[in-house]
Design an enzyme around this catalytic site. Structure first.
Site, short mmCIF file in Angstrom:
data_model
loop_
_atom_site.label_atom_id
_atom_site.label_comp_id
_atom_site.label_asym_id
_atom_site.label_seq_id
_atom_site.Cartn_x
_atom_site.Cartn_y
_atom_site.Cartn_z
N ARG A 51 16.90 -26.50 47.37
CA ARG A 51 17.25 -27.90 47.21
C ARG A 51 17.35 -28.62 48.56
O ARG A 51 16.76 -29.68 48.75
CB ARG A 51 18.60 -27.98 46.49
CG ARG A 51 18.65 -28.97 45.36
CD ARG A 51 19.82 -28.66 44.44
NE ARG A 51 19.59 -27.36 43.83
CZ ARG A 51 19.13 -27.20 42.60
NH1 ARG A 51 18.91 -28.24 41.83
NH2 ARG A 51 18.89 -26.00 42.13
N THR A 52 18.09 -28.03 49.48
CA THR A 52 18.27 -28.68 50.78
C THR A 52 16.92 -28.82 51.48
O THR A 52 16.57 -29.89 52.00
CB THR A 52 19.25 -27.87 51.65
OG1 THR A 52 20.48 -27.73 50.96
CG2 THR A 52 19.49 -28.55 52.99
N LYS A 80 9.96 -10.53 65.27
CA LYS A 80 9.43 -9.76 66.40
C LYS A 80 10.50 -9.60 67.49
O LYS A 80 10.21 -9.04 68.53
CB LYS A 80 8.21 -10.47 66.99
CG LYS A 80 7.04 -10.64 66.02
CD LYS A 80 5.85 -11.32 66.70
CE LYS A 80 4.79 -11.74 65.68
NZ LYS A 80 3.76 -12.60 66.26
N ARG A 101 19.02 -24.21 59.21
CA ARG A 101 19.85 -23.51 58.22
C ARG A 101 19.98 -22.07 58.68
O ARG A 101 18.96 -21.43 58.99
CB ARG A 101 19.13 -23.55 56.87
CG ARG A 101 19.74 -22.64 55.82
CD ARG A 101 20.74 -23.42 54.99
NE ARG A 101 20.93 -22.88 53.68
CZ ARG A 101 21.23 -23.62 52.61
NH1 ARG A 101 21.33 -24.92 52.70
NH2 ARG A 101 21.44 -23.07 51.45
N HIS A 129 28.19 -27.82 56.01
CA HIS A 129 26.97 -28.25 55.33
C HIS A 129 27.12 -29.77 55.21
O HIS A 129 27.28 -30.31 54.12
CB HIS A 129 26.88 -27.56 53.97
CG HIS A 129 25.54 -27.68 53.32
ND1 HIS A 129 24.53 -28.48 53.81
CD2 HIS A 129 25.03 -27.07 52.21
CE1 HIS A 129 23.47 -28.37 53.03
NE2 HIS A 129 23.74 -27.52 52.06
#
Lengths: 303, 303, 303
Positions: A51-52, A80, A101, A129
């Site tokens: 959603r975000t 890596k 995020r 958030h």
């Protein structure tokens, strides 16, 4: 507004200005804007989200920006062994704004220190958030016309859930009548959250049973109580009924009660509720795009 | 046209109209259109696909639309336990049209019920892949000038293969001279498909060996017979030769025979055939973009 | 310029022309161009990459092109057993240019044979990553004003590292004063690379210890020596100190020494160096976008 890291970095007048801009985009959602034409927005999602991520992507594209990035750390140079700062510097080199995020507390703030591009926190750690909180507050503002003076219950996992913590922080920027913090003892709100409420002089009570407060609130903010949080599964079995909303429980609620949820939900809200006037969570998700359009515009215009 | 769920929801005149529009986009493939500017197309691919996904994405972008979505259920909120309806409602909130790909029968129709945005089935379950059938029929229309009156062999896995089933349904909207349904006994066409052919008065025969019919057809529609479908591997070994096309087999075919395949192919068509005039499958893939451009335009303009 | 497969297919005048175009885009990075409007660029990354993929994507979008593709073979038709040629033909059908990344030597050249669209090698096998070499050379040109006459050390895994091999090939198109090839015995430059240097009359020396040459060079090109390359871990332990740059080692270097690295780096360059004037690798990464903008423009305009 340069970086958007925590809702606590803002004041109510900032949010009210943001809501005004959001109204504008909400009323012009069918339009393709060119405001951010030539800009590149990076989505650096080290932790999955649907959603975000998709609403940021939609918002950026509707403004005429292009979008690059990744939706999990898998298959990126992070695998890596590249350090986080180098990955952020790469995105800084390619783009004009970075949405981060990450599961680690402080990742977004660290990115903002490393990068000269503005950084927006798309959710990091267990408390922050900020864009979700902005959407939540905007939803209440649209539903009731104001955020002050209402009675709130924030329900579920208040300890590990970043959406709930951010919503509480956000409410504390306004003048709620009362906030009930409803959670199992193991998942009570963190000390930082409690301190913030106190420092702002916000009235709140900690409770364990949603049933006890359902008749006394205007807004219920639901989040999920995950079984995995409980060291002993039988502890979970004991409490789970107290953190589930169904029509029976709502019989005791105000007819005007509104239920918010950051989504995705699993079974903490009975499906029967989805089509009632109580359910505000689909509208809340819908506001994600216009609000993020407003925010991207403000951040990239340097306002 | 609002939702595009099954090829059986259409009539030949709808398809002929679509083909006309497709001709237009085919003749203007180098052009960047602005017809869908400001529109967002969601690609909700719960099951992986390369060709269908990329050609929808290309078609949407060539029309000026923006594209969001996911290419597998991995890393999405579906993995966190979100129900299908909520995921669709999220996409509905962010976008103007949703293309759904899902392994479950009926997923696309359910999405169309949940969503007020139009839904296009990008392939679901074992029978329905309507846009693939449209491309297949368009390919024949371009190759022969007409679909009626030709003799067809549809070969391979007619039981679990949604492309083959949809193609047969699609042919039944026209007046084919005959359709040979060529498959191992275990992988025969489903009863629904057979019933549809009968209800439309289409002449067909079920066969087990491609060699028996190769000299009697104008079009061979190949699909893969997967070893995994056979409970006993030795059963597979027995039949596999009958479902593989090579130049030797084609010696008995008409010089004008055309071979279609929804792709990807593995080894059911010998590589020597790729460069012959029999091979129509690359052209068929090529038509995916202009046809989907036409379809997106019709659906989003509400025509 | 049609396909871009190996840096050895070019001459210095081609690169100088490319650098001129790159200067133009570097000076206009904030602008959104429409030069490639209506074009579709395919990114066919069969092997993961972040920097190369995202900078190609950014470059294409800044030019007004649309981008499709995949970032790993996972979930694509390749996993269903489709052959490489069919996947490339699909992308050819949908797009105007294909960037290929693949772990197999020769994959990009094979793609160019299959496809009528131009193909750019985004890195294949152990020797070829031509656009990386172009960026590396451009970085030196910007730092020193010229590439000729400088003293270079190329350090690390010269056997399996495609960036290092391509950089050496690229240098050989100019007139470096000397190239030190610094690697453990097991990871020495391939015979083809050595032969190319000889055929071009480039002065070079093979060495095993960076410390021996650090005071005699203008440019150090670092790459990582991976532990996994050594059959015996104790062999790795013996040599690893010789392939790590820190401030102590740099005390013996020229004050004007510049360090390049194709990135991502892990621990082969001490973090303290990142903020010194020696570090040119972030600038090098930054040039990825304008250089690839110039290259895409040249290839797609057929210049």
């Amino acid at each position: 507004m340069r970086d958007v890291i925590s809702i606590t970095d803002f004041e109510r007048k900032d949010l009210e200005y943001l809501f005004e801009k959001t109204d504008y985009f909400l009323n012009n959602l069918d339009k393709k804007f060119r405001i951010l034409e030539g800009k590149i927005v990076s989505l650096a999602f080290f932790e999955p989200s649907t959603r975000t991520r998709l609403s940021f992507e939609t918002a950026a594209k509707k403004l005429g920006a292009d979008v690059i990035g990744f939706s999990s750390a898998e298959g990126t140079s992070v695998e890596k062994g590249e350090n986080f700062a180098d990955t952020i510097k790469m995105l800084e080199a390619y783009s004009d704004l970075i949405v981060v995020r990450h599961r680690f507390e402080g990742a977004a703030r660290f990115a903002a220190e490393v990068s000269e591009d503005p950084v927006i926190n798309g959710g990091d750690g267990k408390q922050h958030h900020p864009t979700q909180a902005m959407i939540d507050l905007y939803t209440i503002y649209k539903l009731f016309g104001h955020i002050d003076g209402l009675r709130y219950a924030v329900v579920g996992d208040l300890r590990y859930g970043r959406a709930a913590a951010s919503f509480i922080y956000g409410l504390a920027l306004f003048r709620p009548s009362i906030i009930y913090l409803v959670s199992p003892p193991l998942l009570k709100a963190r000390r930082e959250v409690i301190e913030f409420l106190k420092s702002r002089g916000v009235r709140f009570e900690e409770r364990e049973d949603l049933g006890e407060v359902i008749s006394d609130v205007d807004v219920v903010y639901m989040t999920r109580v995950q079984k995995e949080r409980f060291p002993d599964p039988s502890e979970y079995e004991k409490v789970k009924g107290s953190y589930r909303l169904d029509l029976k429980l709502l019989e005791r609620a105000s007819k005007d009660l509104k239920i918010l949820h950051p989504l995705p939900k699993v079974d903490e809200i009975d499906l029967e509720i989805d089509k009632t006037s109580y359910a505000a969570y689909y509208k809340q998700a819908f506001y994600g795009v216009p609000l993020r359009m407003a925010l991207l515009t403000l951040v990239l215009s340097g306002e």
